[in-house]
Motif scaffolding. Structure first.
Motif: not given
Length: 438
Positions: A108-118, A125-131, A273-278
């Motif tokens: 969970l922490q690794s995903i949170f850090e990934f989202q933060t850096m994306i 403002d916000v990113a998901n956990a990758s697709v 991996l795909g990243f998405m932020a919005t």
């Protein structure tokens, strides 16, 4: 947890005894007998040494190029040794679906850090956990933007052809009409976009840099999109984000992209991996899940699944997306890569890639391969030549261990990243010069 745990017949018997079964077959007592395979025509087993030898001979058939000057969506970048060392540690590789936060804090922490850096890379403002990958992320963005009144999507002809095809597939399945906006001189035609967008326009997708490596006027195209009441989606190269204006600065509502350049090997095309932020406003439209940081009853920092659409798991017919996976190991890799590189390292990789690509373009122009398009580009560019010449150039380069650019309509799409040396670029130019008879 060990990477290899032998399971001897004695251990098997002991395990069966504990659970009250007299054989492994007894574990499948409810399976009808006709469902069992009675006999397999398999060769005799081999020792580990023999298997290594056989696999090694098979691996020798692969062609590994010492120099790679091809990109077109998958790029060879330097990967710090720390990345693979950390991501291969067994205590960090856990189940990919962290429903039970109390036993999933690491992932969970690794995903949170990934989202933060994306979010930092994209200015969103916000990113998901990758697709699954960048093309999937681009297609999923259409679903995010559509509604009952706006059910038509638009994409620039300068986007990656394979991304456009994935978008077509998604649109076909959801009943959305996809319109391709034509290009002009290698870039999106703003007049064509302005004329095409109507009251039913849901979104417009722009790739930055585009498929030909060129930098688009992203801010201006975003203004045209918003003037029509549509959402603006930008597909970006994460390495280029270290230098160019972020999607947030360009007015994008959604930012997506392919995360492969962030510490992942080319690996025959995947897994990526795909990243998405919005924006905060569109947060609840993101597919997949969002991991958030919180505090437990003792005030200690903890990580949880803050937002996830349950329809994706248990009421799939009502779901706007069927994305359930979060590509956790690939996202973990990207997060470690970004942490290892840091902001300065990422900018240096981007600058080196850009400067080497410009040097290669300049030198190729001197020997008879001029640029197909004018204007600024990042680390890819197209040079003009016919298909036969492109084939002869790539054959000559391949004979010297160099993977040349990708043949495209009217020329060759070249790519240079920070891992290519000046000597390799000069050798490439010399070979091209010889082929052209200069």
């Amino acid at each position: 947890m060990g990477s290899y745990v032998p399971n001897s017949p004695a251990v098997q018997r002991e395990m069966l005894q504990v659970i009250g079964a007299d054989s492994i077959r007894a574990l499948y007592g409810n399976v009808p007998p006709e469902m069992f395979v009675q006999e397999l025509d398999l060769p005799a087993g081999k020792s580990e040494l023999e298997v290594r030898s056989i696999v090694g001979r098979l691996a020798e058939k692969n062609r590994i190029f010492r120099t790679c000057l091809r990109g077109a969506g998958s790029y060879r970048h330097f990967i710090p040794a720390a990345v693979k060392s950390i991501t291969s540690r067994e205590e960090l590789v856990t189940a990919y679906t962290p429903y039970q936060a109390e036993v999933s804090q690491g992932i969970l922490q690794s995903i949170f850090e990934f989202q933060t850096m994306i979010c930092e890379l994209t200015g969103m403002d916000v990113a998901n956990a990758s697709v699954y990958d960048g093309a999937t992320a681009a297609a999923e963005s259409i679903t995010m933007c559509r509604d009952r009144k706006r059910n038509r999507a638009y994409v620039s002809a300068t986007a990656h052809p394979q991304v456009i095809e994935v978008m077509r597939t998604y649109c076909f399945g959801s009943g959305v009409e996809l319109t391709v906006i034509p290009a002009k001189d290698g870039r999106t035609d703003p007049d064509a976009l302005r004329a095409a967008l109507g009251e039913d326009a849901a979104c417009f997708y722009l790739q930055q840099p585009n498929y030909f490596g060129l930098m688009e006027d992203a801010a201006a195209l975003g203004e045209i999109t918003h003037a029509a009441g549509a959402k603006y989606v930008m597909g970006v190269n994460p390495i280029a984000c270290a230098l160019m204006k972020t999607p947030g600065e360009c007015g994008a509502d959604v930012a997506v992209g392919e995360g492969q350049p962030l510490g992942l090997d080319i690996a025959f095309g995947g897994p990526y991996l795909g990243f998405m932020a919005t924006t905060q406003k569109m947060m609840r439209s993101l597919p997949g899940r969002i991991v958030g940081q919180t505090q437990d009853v003792d005030g200690q920092v903890g990580y949880v699944l803050t937002l996830t659409a349950r329809e994706q798991h248990i009421r799939r017919e009502k779901a706007s997306s069927n994305i359930c996976s979060n590509e956790a190991l690939c996202a973990f890799t990207a997060g470690v890569y970004l942490s290892a590189m840091g902001a300065d390292g990422l900018r240096q990789a981007a600058r080196l890639s850009m400067s080497k690509a410009h040097y290669l373009a300049q030198e190729l122009g001197k020997v008879g391969l001029p640029l197909a398009y004018s204007g600024e580009f990042f680390h890819e560019f197209v040079t003009v030549c016919d298909a036969d010449t492109a084939r002869r150039i790539n054959q000559a380069l391949e004979a010297r261990g160099i993977l040349g650019g990708l043949g495209v309509e009217g020329g060759i799409l070249w790519c240079a990243t920070e891992v290519v040396s000046r000597e390799e670029l000069d050798e490439t130019v010399a070979i091209v010069k010889e082929v052209l008879g200069k």
